[in-house]
Design a protein around this motif. Structure first.
Motif, PDB file in Angstrom:
ATOM      1  N   ARG A  53      26.957  30.693  31.017  1.00  0.00           N
ATOM      2  CA  ARG A  53      27.245  29.787  29.877  1.00  0.00           C
ATOM      3  C   ARG A  53      26.076  28.840  29.655  1.00  0.00           C
ATOM      4  NH1 ARG A  53      32.665  29.569  32.396  1.00  0.00           N
ATOM      5  NH2 ARG A  53      34.044  30.942  31.175  1.00  0.00           N
ATOM      6  N   ARG A  54      25.506  28.347  30.742  1.00  0.00           N
ATOM      7  CA  ARG A  54      24.344  27.473  30.604  1.00  0.00           C
ATOM      8  C   ARG A  54      23.151  28.233  30.032  1.00  0.00           C
ATOM      9  NH1 ARG A  54      24.722  24.556  36.595  1.00  0.00           N
ATOM     10  NH2 ARG A  54      26.338  23.017  36.060  1.00  0.00           N
ATOM     11  N   ALA A  55      23.110  29.536  30.234  1.00  0.00           N
ATOM     12  CA  ALA A  55      22.007  30.356  29.723  1.00  0.00           C
ATOM     13  C   ALA A  55      22.215  30.767  28.265  1.00  0.00           C
ATOM     14  CB  ALA A  55      21.838  31.603  30.592  1.00  0.00           C
ATOM     15  N   GLY A  56      23.317  30.329  27.653  1.00  0.00           N
ATOM     16  CA  GLY A  56      23.527  30.590  26.237  1.00  0.00           C
ATOM     17  C   GLY A  56      24.505  31.688  25.914  1.00  0.00           C
ATOM     18  N   TYR A  57      25.396  31.993  26.849  1.00  0.00           N
ATOM     19  CA  TYR A  57      26.408  33.031  26.635  1.00  0.00           C
ATOM     20  C   TYR A  57      27.791  32.388  26.769  1.00  0.00           C
ATOM     21  CZ  TYR A  57      22.572  36.329  26.992  1.00  0.00           C
ATOM     22  OH  TYR A  57      21.393  37.013  26.776  1.00  0.00           O
ATOM     23  N   PRO A  58      28.364  31.934  25.654  1.00  0.00           N
ATOM     24  CA  PRO A  58      29.583  31.117  25.729  1.00  0.00           C
ATOM     25  C   PRO A  58      30.837  31.880  26.158  1.00  0.00           C
ATOM     26  CG  PRO A  58      29.007  31.565  23.442  1.00  0.00           C
ATOM     27  CD  PRO A  58      27.857  32.048  24.272  1.00  0.00           C
ATOM     28  N   LEU A  59      30.866  33.192  25.945  1.00  0.00           N
ATOM     29  CA  LEU A  59      32.059  33.965  26.280  1.00  0.00           C
ATOM     30  C   LEU A  59      31.778  34.784  27.542  1.00  0.00           C
ATOM     31  CD1 LEU A  59      34.899  35.021  25.598  1.00  0.00           C
ATOM     32  CD2 LEU A  59      33.815  36.750  24.138  1.00  0.00           C
ATOM     33  N   VAL A  60      32.580  34.545  28.586  1.00  0.00           N
ATOM     34  CA  VAL A  60      32.395  35.245  29.853  1.00  0.00           C
ATOM     35  C   VAL A  60      33.704  35.926  30.234  1.00  0.00           C
ATOM     36  CG1 VAL A  60      31.845  35.050  32.298  1.00  0.00           C
ATOM     37  CG2 VAL A  60      30.589  33.671  30.626  1.00  0.00           C
ATOM     38  N   LEU A  61      33.641  37.227  30.444  1.00  0.00           N
ATOM     39  CA  LEU A  61      34.804  38.015  30.850  1.00  0.00           C
ATOM     40  C   LEU A  61      34.520  38.617  32.219  1.00  0.00           C
ATOM     41  CD1 LEU A  61      35.251  39.951  27.489  1.00  0.00           C
ATOM     42  CD2 LEU A  61      36.415  37.845  28.167  1.00  0.00           C
ATOM     43  N   THR A  62      35.519  38.620  33.088  1.00  0.00           N
ATOM     44  CA  THR A  62      35.329  39.174  34.423  1.00  0.00           C
ATOM     45  C   THR A  62      36.437  40.168  34.745  1.00  0.00           C
ATOM     46  OG1 THR A  62      36.573  37.403  35.534  1.00  0.00           O
ATOM     47  CG2 THR A  62      34.202  37.065  35.218  1.00  0.00           C
ATOM     48  N   HIS A  63      36.099  41.098  35.614  1.00  0.00           N
ATOM     49  CA  HIS A  63      37.079  42.093  36.064  1.00  0.00           C
ATOM     50  C   HIS A  63      36.869  42.321  37.547  1.00  0.00           C
ATOM     51  CE1 HIS A  63      39.743  45.566  36.013  1.00  0.00           C
ATOM     52  NE2 HIS A  63      38.814  46.249  36.673  1.00  0.00           N
ATOM     53  N   ARG A  64      37.902  42.085  38.343  1.00  0.00           N
ATOM     54  CA  ARG A  64      37.834  42.258  39.794  1.00  0.00           C
ATOM     55  C   ARG A  64      38.146  43.712  40.165  1.00  0.00           C
ATOM     56  NH1 ARG A  64      38.942  39.058  44.379  1.00  0.00           N
ATOM     57  NH2 ARG A  64      38.472  40.346  46.211  1.00  0.00           N
ATOM     58  N   MET A  65      37.304  44.293  41.014  1.00  0.00           N
ATOM     59  CA  MET A  65      37.501  45.666  41.456  1.00  0.00           C
ATOM     60  C   MET A  65      38.470  45.706  42.637  1.00  0.00           C
ATOM     61  SD  MET A  65      35.728  47.266  39.305  1.00  0.00           S
ATOM     62  CE  MET A  65      34.527  46.817  38.057  1.00  0.00           C
ATOM     63  N   GLY A  66      39.246  46.770  42.715  1.00  0.00           N
ATOM     64  CA  GLY A  66      40.241  46.906  43.761  1.00  0.00           C
ATOM     65  C   GLY A  66      39.864  47.948  44.796  1.00  0.00           C
ATOM     66  N   VAL A  67      40.875  48.439  45.492  1.00  0.00           N
ATOM     67  CA  VAL A  67      40.662  49.352  46.609  1.00  0.00           C
ATOM     68  C   VAL A  67      40.029  50.658  46.167  1.00  0.00           C
ATOM     69  CG1 VAL A  67      42.960  50.402  46.440  1.00  0.00           C
ATOM     70  CG2 VAL A  67      41.798  50.332  48.658  1.00  0.00           C
ATOM     71  N   GLU A  68      40.175  51.029  44.905  1.00  0.00           N
ATOM     72  CA  GLU A  68      39.605  52.287  44.436  1.00  0.00           C
ATOM     73  C   GLU A  68      38.080  52.259  44.386  1.00  0.00           C
ATOM     74  OE1 GLU A  68      39.883  49.487  41.133  1.00  0.00           O
ATOM     75  OE2 GLU A  68      41.394  50.222  42.565  1.00  0.00           O
ATOM     76  N   HIS A  69      37.492  51.059  44.430  1.00  0.00           N
ATOM     77  CA  HIS A  69      36.030  50.975  44.374  1.00  0.00           C
ATOM     78  C   HIS A  69      35.500  51.060  45.810  1.00  0.00           C
ATOM     79  CE1 HIS A  69      32.175  50.144  42.503  1.00  0.00           C
ATOM     80  NE2 HIS A  69      31.911  49.462  43.604  1.00  0.00           N
TER      81      HIS A  69
END
Length: 520
Positions: free
Chosen positions: A436-452
């Protein structure tokens, strides 16, 4: 010797036989197995590499996001289960070259501190039975063998080196070069990600947008088949047996020596014999093979007097972070060139390590759609076309209760409850704030589970004490004198960077020990 060692015979065994004899049998052709074969190729020992799959074809679909992610065209692993019985498809790939055929070719070294005991927010990461200095010469050889690009002097956690990288760093796309400057303006130390690709003069890499998670259609990725196994097969004493599933290792009456390897090839039972057996199936499959090889001499599983075979499974805490600037498309094609380790160790950010951040290959809509199938494609297209995509890794601490289990039908179940989740949540928050500080206001995350399961390790841990480890510091079984296990299973801790180069370096170290102390 069944005619497979005669002059002029092809390196891939074509005919069927009931028995195959060798000096060294290597089970698995991934990073550990292929590198071991390469290191033994010049010794004169008859080396037989056994792979349960075949060759991954080079074809147009290699570069198709829809085929690779949407259709799962190259996924050929059997179904695994959680302890509760939930089925899932793992990240394992059964091909010549193993899972390196589709990995992202990120090949960092572990940091010097990773070999010592480290205090984490949720516990202690144990020390290794050898230090970074013991592995450093083999890291250097591994980087040469796997064509690693990089640049020293930028990463604050960088370990000592005996020489430069074999190749210069991969140049950033304009948008990533701009991001590097914005991160540096925050007081961070972004550095070129260590990559194994063929970008030397006359190299085959075309810097395409289908590297991370894809097979390489032009053979430019530094996978185990390309860099180690094919060169090894040029030696007249190295052969490859494909489509051969090893089900069990059999020992003599005293249980001290593997006397036969039981397998099935093209639907028929075959027996393999050798003076030395190297198991390199990946940490999960190697542990399962040892457990399946239980006998009266080894009632808990082969070489499992410690009770630790299959235990201390570590998979890393992994999350994908998409940072989106809705105002600007990201035209980068080859994006995976930058990493940040400012939060890898305790420091100004806090008293405990958090982990590593590294750019991913540019995320495709087809890949995101597999995790979010109900989001409209036009929305995913808009997001992926404007995102910068990161892979976040935190250390998964070893816990005996996290383990590989055998189901009644002999299949694999994983009882895994990741240890160290609080640190990873902090890393995700820190990464989001950074972007966000680098100029990317929208941040989406996805946590990986046991399959990874791409970063699996810890299931056949190495150490000096046979009561507290499965292998010695050279990956030899404490209990079975001609058995070695050379893959991520030997890791006492998982650190927080990709494990592949460390597996390769340890394979070179183990092979050197084998050459000096042959049992064939």
């Amino acid at each position: 010797m069944n005619g497979i060692w005669g002059p002029g015979t092809p390196p891939v065994v074509q005919g069927d036989a009931d028995r195959y004899d060798a000096d060294v049998v290597v089970i698995g052709s991934g990073a550990g197995g292929a590198t071991t074969a390469w290191a033994l190729a010049g010794t004169g020992a008859r080396v037989l590499v056994v792979e349960r799959g075949g060759f991954l074809p080079r074809e147009k679909a290699n570069w198709s996001p829809g085929a690779v992610f949407g259709d799962g065209r190259y996924r050929n692993a059997e179904t695994w289960h959680t302890r509760s019985g939930r089925p899932f498809t793992s990240a394992a790939h059964y091909y010549v070259g193993g899972t390196t055929k589709v990995y992202g070719a990120s090949l960092p070294r572990l940091r010097e501190s990773d070999f010592a005991a480290v205090e984490h927010l949720d516990g202690t990461s144990p020390a290794w039975p050898f230090g970074y200095a013991d592995l450093e010469p083999h890291y250097a050889e591994a980087e040469r063998l796997y064509r690693v690009h990089g640049s020293p002097g930028r990463d604050p956690t960088e370990p000592a080196r005996s020489g430069p990288y074999p190749h210069p760093p991969v140049a950033h796309a304009p948008r990533i070069a701009e991001l590097e400057q914005r991160l540096a303006a925050q007081g961070l130390h972004p550095y070129p990600l260590e990559l194994g690709i063929d970008l030397a003069d006359g190299g085959t890499c075309v810097r395409c947008g289908t590297c991370d998670g894809f097979p390489c259609r032009v053979g430019a990725k530094s996978d185990a088949e390309t860099c180690a196994l094919r060169p090894a097969l040029r030696a007249p004493t190295v052969r490859l047996l494909t489509h051969t599933y090893v089900s069990r290792l059999r020992t003599g009456a005293d249980g001290r020596t593997v006397t036969a390897v039981e397998a099935r090839r093209n639907g028929r039972s075959v027996t393999l014999t050798a003076g030395t057996v190297v198991v390199s199936c990946g940490a999960i499959n190697s542990a399962a093979l040892l457990l399946r090889s239980a006998s009266s001499a080894h009632p808990q599983g082969l070489g499992n007097g410690s009770g630790l075979v299959g235990r201390n499974l570590m998979l890393h805490h992994n999350s994908m972070l998409m940072a989106v600037d809705p105002r600007r498309p990201n035209p980068s094609v080859f994006q995976k060139t930058l990493a940040v380790n400012d939060f890898y160790r305790a420091g100004p950010h806090g008293p405990y390590p958090l982990g590593n951040l590294q750019l991913m290959g540019k995320v495709h809509t087809a890949a995101v759609a597999t995790a979010h199938p109900h989001v409209p494609r036009r929305v995913l297209d808009a997001l992926t076309g404007r995102s910068v995509d990161w892979w976040l890794i935190s250390e998964d601490l070893p816990r005996p209760g996290n383990r590989v289990l055998l189901r009644p039908d002999g299949g694999i179940a994983l009882d895994w409850h990741p240890a160290g989740a609080r640190a990873h949540r902090r890393l995700v928050r820190t990464g989001a704030r950074m972007m966000r500080r680098a100029g990317y206001p929208l941040v989406l995350t996805h946590r990986m589970g046991v399959e990874h399961t791409g970063h699996q390790c810890g299931t056949t841990v190495s150490g000096h004490d046979p009561a507290r480890s499965v292998l010695d510091p050279y990956c030899r079984s404490h209990e079975v004198r001609n058995l070695y296990v050379v893959d991520g299973g030997f890791f006492p801790s998982s650190a927080a960077v990709n494990p592949t180069l460390t597996i390769i370096a340890q394979a070179l170290r183990t092979a050197s020990h084998l050459i000096n102390h042959p049992s064939w």
